[in-house]
Design an enzyme around this catalytic site. Structure first.
Site, short mmCIF file in Angstrom:
data_model
loop_
_atom_site.label_atom_id
_atom_site.label_comp_id
_atom_site.label_asym_id
_atom_site.label_seq_id
_atom_site.Cartn_x
_atom_site.Cartn_y
_atom_site.Cartn_z
N GLU A 65 -3.02 7.27 -4.57
CA GLU A 65 -4.12 6.75 -5.18
C GLU A 65 -4.93 7.88 -4.44
O GLU A 65 -5.38 8.27 -3.68
CB GLU A 65 -4.96 5.64 -4.84
N ASP B 155 -17.24 0.58 -1.00
CA ASP B 155 -16.47 1.10 -0.04
C ASP B 155 -16.84 1.19 1.62
O ASP B 155 -18.28 1.03 1.53
CB ASP B 155 -16.57 2.53 0.13
#
Ligand SMILES: Cc1ncc(COP(=O)(O)O)c(C=O)c1O
Lengths: 401, 246
Positions: B34, B45
């Site tokens: 990724e 995040d």
């Protein structure tokens, strides 16, 4: 908990631009679906309406007055000016309308904790007060820059029992606080409700916030008709995310008059020097909705500047942005300096100290008069006690702080 | 090496290092990796990935630069491009697809784009060979999971892993949360999902230590390691060391 619905039922988009939507991480999708379902059920439940109306009356002090401001009208070239006094609502701004509505909704949903973000601190104070009253645990995320410039509100939130968490990321302002509040909600969405403070974020927040704020305009409509006999020629409010502006303007949506929202012009026209999203923004997605967004050419959110902590958000709420694009609301800007001057004028002529946010709406009055408008209804969204330090600095320097 | 899906942030430690990292991933025989596009407002995040994105942006890294850099990494494993929606919206599908063509990107994971919000965008990307990865969170009911898996269907074993898998979020919250997730809950969740899908599953959000990775593998899923890898790379470690492959 009942099974959450598979789809949203209420419209998620606004206007021809189809702003709004629900651009949320999957973790938050089920909480958002549940929130919409709870909101719809509450709207359909007469008991909820009665409970909210009672809190608004007995706790928040509604209805807020409509005050004629003849001296300021004369000084700005108007025939008549009426101020809708949200500064007189409990905790000092319109934010309490939404905070109480959503706190009652949260309790209905069986949530025990509340998360909120705040810029100017007014939404944080209102949420802290509502939580204290309803017995909910309250955590408020606030940018470190805003904590410094709105210090009185930080002290008030703490006194009201809220846990205030400083956010140092980015510019330390509202946008960073929303980032952090959304993260906190994702971590605790099983027990916490997130009370977003303005008409922004993913569906159903813009709709919920507008619906709890329209009490401003519903009251003002009755009051201005009683006081003046006819509707005003223009209605004006300041716009951060747009909650007080929508709350005031929406009940006049079908009337033949000018609907105005005033954004923060800051101290310049370059990207980063203002928070004027209508001219400066492009369609983008931030914090769960598509709207007019101040951003650079790569799609990174741009910095903003305003003397007012409540107006420096880089995105215009999606419904207000859609109304602006469709030509149903005019969006103007007022600079830091113009806002200061307008605040001093209101103090001197009418004996009312406005919030710096509301001062941006006041700054539009001379221009409206020059354009031939004679009768104006203005949303005075909050009181200026929190801004004393900024006002003092401006007085000393003879202009913008 | 044993199955694992690492996450790296383009531009952290530096964009110049990206080709070498992808070459190392290929040397480790990883099937996919990724690669995150940095964003200014990464609402899903945790602190490590926020800081990494911030550093990259501060250094002037842009989405276009990242995609152009990926175009110079032909021997990379399949790349799953991780992004928030706005930078991709600003590029527009035409430009985005043209930029993706010469890269090893095989699918996109757009954290804040539920299926249906941008139907045309998603349809065009899929038609061009870039399907969006379905995400299944702890708050996703099995009914909803079934629907999400149908909306972004598995093309079957003839396509690479990157275009087939569904991403199972191991816990509430954001990436890089401290402490391993409750592996008992993850096991139950995977067992329930196995009853509704046969496609490959990855598990991520807060996985870091070798024991957790091994447990997830033992459950028949591929562990995703993000924050721990990004932090280790920032400290100057190799990808191999960051993945406990030594
Ligand atoms: C007094 C006051 N007015 C206006 C605003 C701007 O918010 P909105 O545009 O949602 O009314 C704020 C926000 O903090 C505020 O405190």
């Amino acid at each position: 908990m009942t099974v959450p619905p598979a789809e949203f039922v209420l419209p998620t988009r606004f206007g021809r631009a189809a702003f709004g939507g629900c651009y949320a991480p999957e973790t938050l999708m089920t909480p958002l679906l549940e929130l919409e379902a709870a909101f719809r059920a509450a709207q359909a439940d007469p008991d909820f309406g009665v409970a909210l109306a009672r809190e608004l009356r007995e706790f928040a002090g509604r209805a807020t007055p409509l005050t004629p401001a003849p001296q300021l009208a004369r000084a700005t070239g108007l025939q008549a000016l009426y101020l809708k006094r949200e500064d007189l609502a409990h905790t000092g701004a319109h934010k309490i309308n939404n905070a109480l509505g959503q706190a009652l909704l949260a309790r209905r949903m069986g949530k025990t904790e509340i998360i909120a973000e705040t810029g100017a601190g007014q939404h944080g104070v209102a949420t802290a007060a509502a939580c204290a009253r309803l017995g909910l645990v309250c955590t408020v995320y606030m940018g470190a820059t805003d904590m410094a410039r709105q210090a009185p509100n930080v002290a008030r939130m703490k006194l009201l029992g809220a846990n205030v968490i400083p956010v140092t990321a980015g510019q330390g302002t509202l946008r960073a606080a929303v980032n952090e509040a959304m993260r906190a909600w994702a971590a605790r969405c099983d027990r916490a409700h997130y009370i977003l403070g303005s008409a922004l974020g993913p569906h159903p927040f813009p709709t919920i916030v507008r619906s709890f704020q329209r009490v401003i305009g519903d009251e003002a409509r009755r009051q201005v008709l009683a006081a003046h006999g006819t509707l005003p020629e223009a209605i004006v409010a300041c716009a951060g995310g747009g909650s007080n502006a929508l709350g005031l303007l929406v009940p006049f949506a079908e009337d033949n008059l000018r609907r105005m929202a005033v954004e923060a012009g800051g101290h310049g026209r370059e990207l980063g020097e203002h928070a004027a999203r209508l001219d400066g923004g492009r369609t983008g997605v931030l914090h769960g909705c598509k709207t007019l967004l101040l951003q650079d050419s790569h799609g990174y959110t741009a910095g903003t500047a305003s003397i007012s902590a409540g107006l420096d958000y880089p995105a215009l709420g999606p419904e207000l942005a859609a109304l602006a694009v469709d030509g149903r609301v005019e969006v103007w800007r007022a600079s830091d300096e113009e806002a200061f001057a307008a605040a001093q004028q209101l103090c001197a002529l009418e004996g009312i100290l406005p919030a710096l946010e509301s001062s941006h709406a006041l700054a539009a009055l001379p221009r409206l008069a020059r354009e031939g408008v004679r009768v104006v209804l203005l949303g005075l969204s909050g009181r200026g006690d929190k801004d004393i330090a900024s006002y003092e600095r401006a007085l000393k320097s003879g202009g913008a702080a | 090496m044993k199955p694992v899906l690492p996450f790296i942030m383009a531009g952290s430690p530096s964009l110049e290092r990206l080709p070498a990292l992808l070459a190392e991933a290929a040397a480790l025989d990883l099937e996919a990796i990724e690669v995150g596009l940095p964003h200014s407002d990464p609402i899903a995040d945790g602190p490590v990935l926020q800081a990494a994105a911030q550093r990259a942006i501060a250094r002037g890294v842009t989405p276009v630069q990242v995609l152009e850099c990926l175009a110079r990494c032909p021997s990379s494993p399949s790349v799953i491009l991780f992004s928030y929606f706005n930078p991709l919206l600003q590029l527009g599908t035409g430009r985005l697809i043209a930029l993706l063509r010469p890269t090893p990107v095989r699918s996109l994971l757009i954290v804040d784009l539920p299926h249906g919000e941008e139907a045309e965008f998603e349809r065009e990307l899929r038609a061009a060979g870039y399907p969006l990865v379905p995400l299944l969170a702890p708050t996703t009911s099995l009914d909803r999971a079934m629907r999400l898996l149908q909306e972004r269907p598995d093309p079957g074993p003839s396509v690479p892993f990157a275009q087939r898998f569904a991403y199972v979020v191991a816990r509430l919250g954001v990436t890089g949360a401290a402490g391993a997730p409750d592996l008992g809950l993850v096991r139950d969740r995977l067992a329930a999902l196995r009853k509704i899908t046969g496609r490959p599953l990855t598990v991520g959000f807060g996985l870091a230590d070798a024991v957790s990775l091994e447990s997830v593998r033992a459950m028949g899923a591929v562990p995703v390691v993000g924050s721990a890898v990004v932090a280790a790379l920032y400290e100057g470690k190799s990808l191999r060391a960051a993945l406990h492959a030594e």
